[in-house]
Design a protein around this motif. Sequence first.
Motif, PDB file in Angstrom:
ATOM      1  N   GLY A  85       0.789  -1.228   0.000  1.00  0.00           N
ATOM      2  CA  GLY A  85       0.000   0.000   0.000  1.00  0.00           C
ATOM      3  C   GLY A  85       0.822   1.278   0.000  1.00  0.00           C
ATOM      4  N   TYR A  86       2.129   1.137  -0.208  1.00  0.00           N
ATOM      5  CA  TYR A  86       3.021   2.304  -0.193  1.00  0.00           C
ATOM      6  C   TYR A  86       3.914   2.294  -1.430  1.00  0.00           C
ATOM      7  N   PRO A  87       3.415   2.792  -2.558  1.00  0.00           N
ATOM      8  CA  PRO A  87       4.235   2.829  -3.768  1.00  0.00           C
ATOM      9  C   PRO A  87       5.544   3.576  -3.516  1.00  0.00           C
ATOM     10  N   SER A  88       6.619   3.048  -4.100  1.00  0.00           N
ATOM     11  CA  SER A  88       7.934   3.673  -3.917  1.00  0.00           C
ATOM     12  C   SER A  88       8.659   3.737  -5.252  1.00  0.00           C
ATOM     13  N   SER A  89       9.723   4.522  -5.254  1.00  0.00           N
ATOM     14  CA  SER A  89      10.572   4.627  -6.438  1.00  0.00           C
ATOM     15  C   SER A  89      12.013   4.780  -5.982  1.00  0.00           C
ATOM     16  N   LEU A  90      12.926   4.461  -6.877  1.00  0.00           N
ATOM     17  CA  LEU A  90      14.349   4.553  -6.565  1.00  0.00           C
ATOM     18  C   LEU A  90      14.737   5.995  -6.334  1.00  0.00           C
TER      19      LEU A  90
END
Length: 98
Positions: A85-90
């Motif tokens: 539920g916590y989209p992330s990105s580099l």
Amino acid sequence: MKTSLIATTLLMALSLPALAAEQTVTLSVPGMNCAACPITVKAALNQVEGVHSVQVRYEERDATVIFDDTKTTVEALTQATTNAGYPSSLKQSQTGKE
């Protein structure tokens, strides 16, 4: 000739693990909006095979992950946080043995 071929093959096979490296990445996780969110993010990342350690910083909305790049990828890490539920990105990456 056959002995030389076997020796060369064995040497190459034993050298392959040396190509693997621990990798450190920092993921931006902007969806963390409460003090309990880092617990969920950390748990999700720790379930990914090959993850050695996770440090989640709520104030910076990021997670630093050290992992074995022969067992997982940055994409798998970001997918794990997204599934929780916590989209992330580099945000940042550093290759090398720690």
